[in-house]
Enzyme design. Structure first.
Site, PDB file in Angstrom:
ATOM      1  N   LEU A 141      35.474 -10.419  13.970  1.00  0.00           N
ATOM      2  CA  LEU A 141      34.550 -11.361  13.347  1.00  0.00           C
ATOM      3  C   LEU A 141      35.350 -12.230  12.389  1.00  0.00           C
ATOM      4  O   LEU A 141      36.274 -11.739  11.732  1.00  0.00           O
ATOM      5  CB  LEU A 141      33.463 -10.613  12.561  1.00  0.00           C
ATOM      6  N   ASP A 142      34.990 -13.525  12.294  1.00  0.00           N
ATOM      7  CA  ASP A 142      35.669 -14.352  11.309  1.00  0.00           C
ATOM      8  C   ASP A 142      35.189 -13.967   9.912  1.00  0.00           C
ATOM      9  O   ASP A 142      34.202 -13.243   9.763  1.00  0.00           O
ATOM     10  CB  ASP A 142      35.507 -15.846  11.602  1.00  0.00           C
ATOM     11  N   LYS A 143      35.887 -14.421   8.900  1.00  0.00           N
ATOM     12  CA  LYS A 143      35.606 -13.934   7.546  1.00  0.00           C
ATOM     13  C   LYS A 143      34.237 -14.347   7.019  1.00  0.00           C
ATOM     14  O   LYS A 143      33.714 -13.721   6.113  1.00  0.00           O
ATOM     15  CB  LYS A 143      36.713 -14.343   6.574  1.00  0.00           C
ATOM     16  N   THR A 190      31.499 -14.298   8.888  1.00  0.00           N
ATOM     17  CA  THR A 190      30.500 -13.648   9.723  1.00  0.00           C
ATOM     18  C   THR A 190      30.407 -12.177   9.366  1.00  0.00           C
ATOM     19  O   THR A 190      31.413 -11.527   9.112  1.00  0.00           O
ATOM     20  CB  THR A 190      30.858 -13.817  11.218  1.00  0.00           C
TER      21      THR A 190
END
Length: 156
Positions: free
Chosen positions: A4-6, A8
């Site tokens: 997951l990106d930071k 999300t």
């Protein structure tokens, strides 16, 4: 499994079994990921259909140490309205920042994004960020089935 990106939040699986990421994310047996996205304005019904049909986005693809921008339509996906500002998307693709780019392609800003399900394993009953749980027997059955399907695919 499934970074997951930071910005999300949500479900991520931790495993020491290196077969699972490839089995769940890369082969023909790509597993569905379900996200809830909150956007900055009311979502029009026509835009829900456009998301379902696929929208054109550009993502960075890295292969053999080289990066290249790739612009193409997303695969069709399942999209439901949760409320006026929130949608639930079920994707089998895993392109970088895909949900955010899909909503941006329709001039929405995603203000909150959470993965609520992956491979049929749900975020519930976890209570919040940082909470964790061991997989239940039923969830382990899902993992074993994904691994078995991937093994069968490699043999054919």
């Amino acid at each position: 499994v499934g970074r997951l990106d930071k910005e999300t939040t949500g479900l991520i699986l931790l495993t020491s079994d290196g077969r699972l990421p490839n089995s769940a994310l890369r082969m023909k047996n790509k597993q569905p990921k379900v996200y809830e996205a909150v956007v900055d304005r009311r979502i029009r019904s026509s835009d829900l259909q456009r998301l379902r049909d696929g929208v054109v986005i550009t993502t960075d693809v890295a292969r053999n140490g080289r990066h290249k921008a790739v612009t193409q339509r997303t695969l069709p996906c399942h999209v439901d309205r949760v409320d006026d500002y929130c949608i639930r998307l079920t994707l089998v693709e895993g392109r970088n920042r895909q949900v955010r780019k899909m909503t941006a392609a329709l001039d929405y800003v995603t203000t909150d994004l959470m993965r609520v399900e992956f491979m049929g394993i749900q975020l519930e009953p976890l209570e919040g960020p940082g909470d964790w749980a061991l997989l239940s027997d039923d969830e382990m059955d899902i993992v074993r089935a994904v691994l078995a399907n991937a093994a069968d695919e490699r043999q054919t």
